[in-house]
Scaffold this active site. Structure first.
Site, short mmCIF file in Angstrom:
data_model
loop_
_atom_site.label_atom_id
_atom_site.label_comp_id
_atom_site.label_asym_id
_atom_site.label_seq_id
_atom_site.Cartn_x
_atom_site.Cartn_y
_atom_site.Cartn_z
N SER A 1 -11.12 1.36 5.53
CA SER A 1 -10.23 1.33 4.37
C SER A 1 -9.79 -0.05 3.93
O SER A 1 -9.26 -0.21 2.84
CB SER A 1 -9.00 2.19 4.64
OG SER A 1 -9.34 3.56 4.63
N LYS A 9 0.84 -1.20 0.00
CA LYS A 9 0.00 0.00 0.00
C LYS A 9 0.88 1.25 0.00
O LYS A 9 1.85 1.33 0.76
CB LYS A 9 -0.92 -0.01 1.22
CG LYS A 9 -1.94 1.14 1.23
CD LYS A 9 -2.96 0.97 2.35
CE LYS A 9 -3.96 2.13 2.33
NZ LYS A 9 -5.01 1.98 3.35
N SER A 37 -9.37 3.21 1.62
CA SER A 37 -8.19 3.70 0.95
C SER A 37 -7.31 2.60 0.36
O SER A 37 -6.41 2.87 -0.43
CB SER A 37 -7.36 4.54 1.93
OG SER A 37 -6.92 3.76 3.02
#
Length: 478
Positions: A180, A81, A156
């Site tokens: 997220s 990520k 996210s």
């Protein structure tokens, strides 16, 4: 062989590499080919380094051939990520401010992935500073939903979910403050676990805050547990660290749920607006739990103060984390992010004290609730995936949303409690968009939510339906 390799489970791939039925190079090459075919359409993987990936795969094969010990993820490709540091890759946070920010060290979660033998091949796309559950930014652009590229991938950890759903990587890391991990898992028909605070030690500026956690993402629950067995476990860099070792998640799950006491609510007792198709979907899943022998009833804890707890403490954490950056680069930040930091600057001791008192009450409401029930079932999202050309839905079931996180309450109310929560595929809308069920467990009940999720997943098979886009041999690029 590319598609077969790319959609095989992470456990199976790792086993075949160790048994030398497949080489790490073959596995990495297959995933790089899948990225080449699919990524231009969905934009999930960023900062890809093919040369480094192939070189690392060759070294992995040489290590195995030499008889050296290898980790459980040996030879598996992974993309990190883009809010987490991985040595030798840019960490942009989806912000032009950090476009050229080369990481010189690994975050703790990446340390553990590499130590387990995973090969970092690139990063996964995020919204700016991971703010909001729609993945778009000025550095890399929009990440698109593979079930319908006109729709959001969520966020996210949006790039992570799409990459896993499309067979571009077998596993992905993510983080979750307000949903997220859960939203992108829901919108892309994969599995995402919001872990208990401290389950994966997470050194950060707000050192004692339980709001933001890290967790695994995979195409099924067994693979999520497989990854968690590697990334969980104590580390004194985080004062919230749970002492229990990650190895507890490497055991096989007992999928017999007979006698479990299951509560469910589509709208948390009427306090949340929910689209009708989402509500109907949850009601259908409730019947499946009844068929598995569970005692099921409609009930929910009192989460009336969760809104204030989350909004205040999130704003505090944003201001604490980004204060210096905000003062220097405010004009380069998206309006919704600016709003959140400024909200933090308007807090005072009275507001903070009130939120902390409400959080104390929430914890005790949940503790009492889980003395009666083993799990709570909720929708992951109050709406299906929305159009990718808007930042967030402006209304739900006729109720106006006030800001960019207002529509995320079904997840962030649970974040405010600190309980673990698993997003598992629960079917599709009439338009073919994935939906997800949220399985919430008692404090530190990560193993139990995974066990329940594994049984439910086996009973339904929804998660086996991959996006057609990712299965095609020739993809028309958009």
């Amino acid at each position: 062989m590319t598609k077969e390799i790319c959609f095989e489970s992470a456990r199976s791939l790792a086993s075949k590499i160790r048994e030398r039925k497949l080489s790490a190079r073959e596995v990495v090459e297959a995933h790089l080919e899948q990225i080449k075919q699919i990524n231009p359409t969905v934009n999930a993987i960023v900062s890809l380094d093919e040369e480094r990936a192939l070189h690392s795969a060759i070294i992995a094969d040489e290590r195995l051939a030499s008889g050296k010990d290898v980790g459980p993820l040996h030879g598996l490709p992974i993309a990190i990520k883009d809010t987490h540091n991985a040595t030798g890759f840019f960490t942009t946070y989806g912000s032009p401010i950090f476009r050229e920010n080369m990481a010189s060290s690994d975050d703790l979660i990446v340390e553990r992935l590499r130590a387990a033998g995973a090969i970092v091949i690139g990063k996964t796309n995020v919204p700016e500073f991971a703010a909001g559950s729609h993945t778009f930014n000025k550095v890399f652009g929009v990440t698109r939903n593979p079930y319908n590229p006109k729709k959001t991938a969520g966020g996210s950890s949006g790039g992570a979910a799409v990459a896993v759903a499309c067979g571009m990587i077998p596993l992905a890391d993510g983080s979750d403050m307000g949903g997220s991990l859960r939203y992108p898992a829901c919108f892309n028909n994969v599995v995402g676990l919001r872990t208990s605070p401290g389950r994966i030690p997470y050194p950060k500026a707000a050192l004692y805050s339980p709001l933001g956690v890290q967790g695994p993402m995979a195409r099924d629950v067994d693979d999520a547990a497989f990854m968690l067995s590697v990334i969980a476990g104590p580390d004194h860099r985080s004062p919230l660290s749970i002492e229990e070792p990650g190895s507890v998640f490497s055991t096989n799950f007992n999928r017999d749920l007979k006698g479990l006491r299951i509560a469910w609510s589509a709208d948390l007792g009427g306090i949340l607006p929910v689209e009708s198709e989402v509500r109907r979907n949850l009601e259908q899943q409730v019947r499946i739990f009844e068929e598995m022998g569970c005692y099921v009833e409609e009930a929910c804890p009192d989460l009336g103060n969760a809104e204030e707890v989350f909004q205040v403490l999130r704003a505090y954490e944003f201001e604490l984390t980004y204060s210096d950056l905000f003062d220097r680069f405010k004009e380069m930040m998206k309006p919704s992010f600016i709003w959140n930091v400024e909200k933090g600057r308007n807090l005072n001791a009275m507001k903070m004290g009130r939120a902390e008192n409400f959080r104390f009450q929430l914890y005790n409401h949940m503790r009492a609730f889980f003395e009666k029930y083993d799990a709570l079932l909720l929708p992951v999202s109050q709406v299906p995936a929305f159009d990718a050309d808007i930042e967030y839905p402006d209304s739900i079931d006729g109720v106006q949303m006030e800001n960019y996180i207002d529509w995320m309450r079904s997840c962030y109310y649970i974040s405010a409690t600190g309980n673990p929560s698993l997003s598992v595929p629960s079917g599709f809308t009439k338009e073919g968009l994935p939906l997800g069920i949220q399985i919430v467990g008692p404090p530190r009940g990560d193993y139990e939510v995974l066990r329940i999720g594994a049984a439910y997943e086996q009973a339904t098979g929804y998660g086996k339906m991959r996006p057609t886009l990712a299965l095609r041999q020739d993809v028309e690029l958009s």
